[in-house]
Scaffold this motif. Structure first.
Motif, short mmCIF file in Angstrom:
data_model
loop_
_atom_site.label_atom_id
_atom_site.label_comp_id
_atom_site.label_asym_id
_atom_site.label_seq_id
_atom_site.Cartn_x
_atom_site.Cartn_y
_atom_site.Cartn_z
N LEU A 117 45.01 63.07 13.94
CA LEU A 117 45.60 62.15 12.98
C LEU A 117 46.12 60.91 13.70
CD1 LEU A 117 47.67 64.70 10.85
CD2 LEU A 117 45.39 63.80 10.33
N LEU A 118 46.30 59.84 12.94
CA LEU A 118 46.96 58.63 13.45
C LEU A 118 46.43 58.23 14.82
CD1 LEU A 118 50.62 59.63 12.47
CD2 LEU A 118 49.07 58.17 11.18
N GLU A 119 45.14 57.97 14.88
CA GLU A 119 44.49 57.73 16.18
C GLU A 119 44.94 56.45 16.87
OE1 GLU A 119 40.16 58.89 16.24
OE2 GLU A 119 40.57 59.21 14.11
N PHE A 120 45.64 55.58 16.14
CA PHE A 120 46.08 54.32 16.75
C PHE A 120 47.41 54.48 17.50
CE2 PHE A 120 48.46 54.58 12.94
CZ PHE A 120 49.61 53.82 13.10
N VAL A 121 48.07 55.64 17.36
CA VAL A 121 49.33 55.88 18.07
C VAL A 121 49.10 56.91 19.16
CG1 VAL A 121 50.68 55.33 16.02
CG2 VAL A 121 50.10 57.71 16.50
N GLY A 122 50.14 57.19 19.93
CA GLY A 122 50.02 58.14 21.02
C GLY A 122 49.80 59.57 20.55
N GLN A 123 49.31 60.39 21.47
CA GLN A 123 49.01 61.79 21.15
C GLN A 123 50.25 62.54 20.70
OE1 GLN A 123 45.75 63.39 21.57
NE2 GLN A 123 46.80 64.88 20.28
N LYS A 124 51.38 62.27 21.33
CA LYS A 124 52.61 63.00 21.00
C LYS A 124 53.02 62.75 19.55
CE LYS A 124 57.32 63.78 22.68
NZ LYS A 124 58.34 63.38 23.71
N ALA A 125 52.95 61.50 19.11
CA ALA A 125 53.31 61.18 17.73
C ALA A 125 52.32 61.80 16.75
CB ALA A 125 53.37 59.66 17.54
N ALA A 126 51.03 61.76 17.11
CA ALA A 126 50.01 62.35 16.25
C ALA A 126 50.21 63.85 16.11
CB ALA A 126 48.62 62.05 16.81
N ASP A 127 50.53 64.51 17.22
CA ASP A 127 50.77 65.96 17.18
C ASP A 127 51.99 66.30 16.33
OD1 ASP A 127 48.59 66.33 18.81
OD2 ASP A 127 49.76 66.56 20.66
N LYS A 128 53.00 65.46 16.43
CA LYS A 128 54.22 65.71 15.64
C LYS A 128 53.93 65.59 14.15
CE LYS A 128 59.13 64.61 15.47
NZ LYS A 128 60.24 63.88 16.11
N ALA A 129 53.14 64.59 13.77
CA ALA A 129 52.76 64.42 12.37
C ALA A 129 51.95 65.62 11.89
CB ALA A 129 51.97 63.14 12.18
N PHE A 130 51.01 66.06 12.72
CA PHE A 130 50.17 67.22 12.38
C PHE A 130 51.03 68.46 12.18
CE2 PHE A 130 47.75 70.98 13.52
CZ PHE A 130 46.56 70.81 12.82
N ASP A 131 51.93 68.72 13.12
CA ASP A 131 52.78 69.91 13.04
C ASP A 131 53.70 69.85 11.82
OD1 ASP A 131 51.61 70.85 15.35
OD2 ASP A 131 53.22 70.13 16.67
N TRP A 132 54.22 68.66 11.52
CA TRP A 132 55.11 68.53 10.36
C TRP A 132 54.36 68.83 9.07
CZ3 TRP A 132 55.59 65.96 5.79
CH2 TRP A 132 56.85 65.96 5.20
N LEU A 133 53.16 68.29 8.94
CA LEU A 133 52.37 68.56 7.74
C LEU A 133 52.07 70.05 7.60
CD1 LEU A 133 49.83 65.57 7.78
CD2 LEU A 133 51.74 65.90 6.21
N LYS A 134 51.81 70.70 8.71
CA LYS A 134 51.53 72.14 8.65
C LYS A 134 52.75 72.92 8.17
CE LYS A 134 48.11 73.79 9.97
NZ LYS A 134 46.85 74.10 9.24
N THR A 135 53.96 72.47 8.56
CA THR A 135 55.17 73.16 8.10
C THR A 135 55.35 73.00 6.59
OG1 THR A 135 56.65 71.26 8.45
CG2 THR A 135 56.30 72.77 10.32
N LYS A 136 54.76 71.94 6.03
CA LYS A 136 54.84 71.71 4.58
C LYS A 136 53.62 72.30 3.86
CE LYS A 136 58.68 69.49 4.95
NZ LYS A 136 59.93 70.10 4.44
N LYS A 137 52.85 73.12 4.59
CA LYS A 137 51.69 73.83 4.04
C LYS A 137 50.56 72.90 3.61
CE LYS A 137 54.52 77.74 2.58
NZ LYS A 137 54.93 78.64 1.46
#
Length: 239
Positions: A171-191
């Motif tokens: 996700l969010l390929e224009f930002v750093g990997q850490k921010a993209a991973d955080k967004a991915f993990d947050w979405l997963k917590t919201k199912k």
């Protein structure tokens, strides 16, 4: 064609094409020092970073849609697309020819938007009703818009099944990997189900079948979908 000239007589004629953030700010800043004409296909300025919130809370848009004439009180607004320019004039789709001494081109991205503020408010209401009437929602595109829309729906309507499909490796390929991973993990917590490296064939679902096929061979059931992909620049008419 109809040639028009500014009425205020402030001297320098400034024509601004585009009523987004850059064009609106330029017009507002110059209106008391120059004869300013703002050309925009729509009659309002929109705080675009609030648009996705307005899809889940339509009343929010009452504060984010501002008629150009409300802030441009010492200038002129022409509600029509620009279709051609010369070294001294701008031609609009309505046939107006506006002379200028200085020209600001701030057309941004190409997007089809309602002409009036009320029509835009009604559009947000329709999108809200589309979301509330659906049990499952497909979002195509994992950039800023797709990620934010998925988050807005997941927070306000946690009972809904949200699936986000993105054709990139993260996700969010224009930002750093850490921010993209955080967004991915947050979405997963919201199912929110996130499918990466896949495209969606939106034509694969028939009228009675709400299953969409992905390039990875998966099927996504969705009562509705939102396309959140990049838009081309709105400058092709300059060629």
């Amino acid at each position: 064609m109809e040639r028009t000239e500014p009425e205020s007589g402030n001297g320098r004629r400034v024509v601004v094409i585009g009523g987004g953030i850059a064009g609106s700010l330029a017009s507002k800043s110059l209106q008391f020092d120059s004869d300013v004409t703002l050309i925009d296909p729509k009659e309002y300025f929109e705080i675009t970073w609030a648009s996705l919130r307005s899809m889940v809370e339509p009343s929010f848009a009452e504060r984010t849609l501002i008629n150009h004439k409300k802030y441009l009180q010492n200038g002129r607004v022409v509600t029509s697309p620009a279709v051609n320019i010369t070294n001294s004039e701008v031609v609009t789709a309505d046939g107006l020819v506006l002379g200028y001494d200085y020209l600001v081109i701030a057309t941004g991205h190409n997007d089809v938007l309602p002409k009036t503020r009320q029509e835009k408010l009604s559009q947000y209401q329709s999108e809200y009703e589309k979301i509330t009437s659906s049990e499952s929602i497909l979002i195509v595109g994992g950039g800023p818009s797709g990620v934010e829309l998925a988050a807005e729906i997941a927070v306000d309507f946690p009972e809904k099944k949200v699936t986000l499909v993105h054709n990139g490796p993260r996700l969010l390929e224009f930002v750093g990997q850490k921010a993209a991973d955080k967004a991915f993990d947050w979405l997963k917590t919201k199912k929110v189900e996130v499918l990466l490296n896949q495209r969606v064939d939106l034509s694969s679902a028939s009228d009675g079948d709400k299953n969409y096929r992905t390039s990875g061979g998966e099927r996504v059931h969705a009562d509705c979908y939102f396309l959140c992909i990049g838009k081309p620049l709105s400058s092709k008419w300059l060629n």
